[in-house]
Motif scaffolding. Sequence first.
Motif, PDB file in Angstrom:
ATOM      1  N   THR A  31      94.797 -64.590 -79.532  1.00  0.00           N
ATOM      2  CA  THR A  31      95.978 -65.655 -79.699  1.00  0.00           C
ATOM      3  C   THR A  31      96.221 -66.801 -78.481  1.00  0.00           C
ATOM      4  OG1 THR A  31      96.860 -64.133 -81.096  1.00  0.00           O
ATOM      5  CG2 THR A  31      98.225 -65.766 -80.534  1.00  0.00           C
ATOM      6  N   ARG A  32      96.234 -66.042 -77.249  1.00  0.00           N
ATOM      7  CA  ARG A  32      96.562 -66.754 -76.001  1.00  0.00           C
ATOM      8  C   ARG A  32      95.512 -67.732 -76.019  1.00  0.00           C
ATOM      9  NH1 ARG A  32      96.882 -64.923 -71.584  1.00  0.00           N
ATOM     10  NH2 ARG A  32      95.741 -63.004 -71.850  1.00  0.00           N
ATOM     11  N   ALA A  33      94.179 -67.239 -76.091  1.00  0.00           N
ATOM     12  CA  ALA A  33      93.000 -68.307 -75.881  1.00  0.00           C
ATOM     13  C   ALA A  33      92.893 -69.449 -76.797  1.00  0.00           C
ATOM     14  CB  ALA A  33      91.717 -67.476 -76.127  1.00  0.00           C
ATOM     15  N   LEU A  34      93.376 -68.949 -78.151  1.00  0.00           N
ATOM     16  CA  LEU A  34      93.427 -69.970 -79.090  1.00  0.00           C
ATOM     17  C   LEU A  34      94.598 -70.780 -78.937  1.00  0.00           C
ATOM     18  CD1 LEU A  34      92.309 -71.244 -81.834  1.00  0.00           C
ATOM     19  CD2 LEU A  34      93.955 -69.226 -83.178  1.00  0.00           C
ATOM     20  N   ASN A  35      95.565 -70.471 -78.467  1.00  0.00           N
ATOM     21  CA  ASN A  35      96.589 -71.491 -78.051  1.00  0.00           C
ATOM     22  C   ASN A  35      96.468 -72.200 -76.996  1.00  0.00           C
ATOM     23  OD1 ASN A  35      98.369 -70.511 -80.153  1.00  0.00           O
ATOM     24  ND2 ASN A  35      99.507 -69.291 -78.791  1.00  0.00           N
ATOM     25  N   ALA A  36      95.825 -71.655 -75.742  1.00  0.00           N
ATOM     26  CA  ALA A  36      95.247 -72.587 -74.771  1.00  0.00           C
ATOM     27  C   ALA A  36      94.124 -73.468 -75.254  1.00  0.00           C
ATOM     28  CB  ALA A  36      94.673 -71.793 -73.831  1.00  0.00           C
ATOM     29  N   PHE A  74      87.881 -80.036 -76.101  1.00  0.00           N
ATOM     30  CA  PHE A  74      87.974 -78.638 -77.009  1.00  0.00           C
ATOM     31  C   PHE A  74      86.820 -77.962 -76.735  1.00  0.00           C
ATOM     32  CE2 PHE A  74      87.585 -76.491 -80.764  1.00  0.00           C
ATOM     33  CZ  PHE A  74      88.587 -75.543 -80.588  1.00  0.00           C
ATOM     34  N   ARG A  75      85.777 -78.633 -77.184  1.00  0.00           N
ATOM     35  CA  ARG A  75      84.499 -78.005 -77.409  1.00  0.00           C
ATOM     36  C   ARG A  75      84.091 -77.265 -75.886  1.00  0.00           C
ATOM     37  NH1 ARG A  75      81.746 -75.124 -78.468  1.00  0.00           N
ATOM     38  NH2 ARG A  75      79.621 -75.951 -78.463  1.00  0.00           N
ATOM     39  N   LYS A  76      84.071 -78.134 -74.981  1.00  0.00           N
ATOM     40  CA  LYS A  76      83.791 -78.069 -73.615  1.00  0.00           C
ATOM     41  C   LYS A  76      84.654 -76.647 -72.867  1.00  0.00           C
ATOM     42  CE  LYS A  76      82.013 -82.156 -72.106  1.00  0.00           C
ATOM     43  NZ  LYS A  76      82.300 -83.445 -71.373  1.00  0.00           N
ATOM     44  N   PHE A  77      85.912 -76.688 -73.365  1.00  0.00           N
ATOM     45  CA  PHE A  77      86.933 -75.623 -73.059  1.00  0.00           C
ATOM     46  C   PHE A  77      86.600 -74.415 -73.806  1.00  0.00           C
ATOM     47  CE2 PHE A  77      91.047 -73.491 -73.587  1.00  0.00           C
ATOM     48  CZ  PHE A  77      91.289 -73.110 -72.119  1.00  0.00           C
ATOM     49  N   THR A  78      86.196 -74.454 -75.036  1.00  0.00           N
ATOM     50  CA  THR A  78      86.019 -73.287 -75.632  1.00  0.00           C
ATOM     51  C   THR A  78      84.666 -72.558 -75.083  1.00  0.00           C
ATOM     52  OG1 THR A  78      84.704 -74.152 -77.529  1.00  0.00           O
ATOM     53  CG2 THR A  78      86.958 -73.538 -77.801  1.00  0.00           C
ATOM     54  N   THR A 135      90.391 -68.575 -85.269  1.00  0.00           N
ATOM     55  CA  THR A 135      91.499 -67.696 -85.646  1.00  0.00           C
ATOM     56  C   THR A 135      91.325 -66.649 -84.460  1.00  0.00           C
ATOM     57  OG1 THR A 135      89.546 -66.203 -86.597  1.00  0.00           O
ATOM     58  CG2 THR A 135      90.660 -67.868 -88.192  1.00  0.00           C
ATOM     59  N   ALA A 136      92.378 -65.902 -84.555  1.00  0.00           N
ATOM     60  CA  ALA A 136      92.560 -64.931 -83.827  1.00  0.00           C
ATOM     61  C   ALA A 136      92.688 -63.410 -84.234  1.00  0.00           C
ATOM     62  CB  ALA A 136      93.959 -65.123 -82.787  1.00  0.00           C
ATOM     63  N   ASP A 188      86.436 -66.600 -83.185  1.00  0.00           N
ATOM     64  CA  ASP A 188      87.512 -65.876 -82.407  1.00  0.00           C
ATOM     65  C   ASP A 188      86.997 -66.178 -80.950  1.00  0.00           C
ATOM     66  OD1 ASP A 188      89.140 -63.918 -80.966  1.00  0.00           O
ATOM     67  OD2 ASP A 188      89.633 -63.234 -82.852  1.00  0.00           O
ATOM     68  N   LEU A 189      87.687 -66.596 -80.113  1.00  0.00           N
ATOM     69  CA  LEU A 189      87.474 -66.606 -78.684  1.00  0.00           C
ATOM     70  C   LEU A 189      87.112 -65.246 -77.841  1.00  0.00           C
ATOM     71  CD1 LEU A 189      89.444 -69.870 -78.019  1.00  0.00           C
ATOM     72  CD2 LEU A 189      86.991 -69.778 -78.266  1.00  0.00           C
ATOM     73  N   GLN A 190      87.500 -64.282 -78.661  1.00  0.00           N
ATOM     74  CA  GLN A 190      87.560 -62.795 -77.971  1.00  0.00           C
ATOM     75  C   GLN A 190      86.274 -62.318 -78.580  1.00  0.00           C
ATOM     76  OE1 GLN A 190      89.389 -60.817 -75.813  1.00  0.00           O
ATOM     77  NE2 GLN A 190      88.107 -59.201 -76.167  1.00  0.00           N
ATOM     78  N   CYS A 191      85.862 -62.841 -79.564  1.00  0.00           N
ATOM     79  CA  CYS A 191      84.620 -62.229 -80.309  1.00  0.00           C
ATOM     80  C   CYS A 191      83.140 -62.229 -79.675  1.00  0.00           C
ATOM     81  CB  CYS A 191      84.370 -62.940 -81.551  1.00  0.00           C
ATOM     82  SG  CYS A 191      82.943 -62.545 -82.618  1.00  0.00           S
TER      83      CYS A 191
END
Length: 190
Positions: free
Chosen positions: A152-157, A170-174, A139-140, A106-109
């Motif tokens: 959710t917004r980070a995952l959608n982006a 994608f990996r560089k963006f995450t 996941t979000a 989760d990109l917020q985790c």
Amino acid sequence: MSPSDKNRTKQERMALAEQMRKDREKAARRQRSVITIGIVVIVLIIGGVAAFAIKKAVNDNSLGDFPYAAPRNTVENGMGILFDTKAAGGTATAGTTPVNVTIHEDLQCPACQAFFGTTGAFLDGLVASGDISITYMPTAFLDASSTDHYSTRALNAAACVLDDTDVATFRKFTDLLYANQPAEGGAGLS
């Protein structure tokens, strides 16, 4: 009244009292049985209603008829992103089969951020050499940890980046999102 008549009367009263006690016990057992059966029936009805509601909710929320296409470059019915030697721009050793590693993130985790901060470059090297491939399962689940559904917004982006480019981008963006991850409990990035 003779003493034998008194004894008989006393015995009759005792017998009558005993019969009344037995009748009360029988009535109490019958009442307990009715209550027990009633409780079982109520529990079965509640269980049936709950099972019906869960089945309906699962059917209503299934992705089987999802009207949108999964992003390009995805696997596992659009739910996973395969990062392999080809995607990493590396060269695999001929004849070897890489071990597939599945990572849920989760990109917020904060724990995910720490994991990728310490192991990201190492894992990327193993992918580039062909030793492993990674299936990311983003996941979000931490939307409640921000005031604006940042997960959710980070995952959608990230999904938009994946759909528009490739898995390496994608990996560089995450990685960029992890480097700029907002604190839990507040608003995320705009």
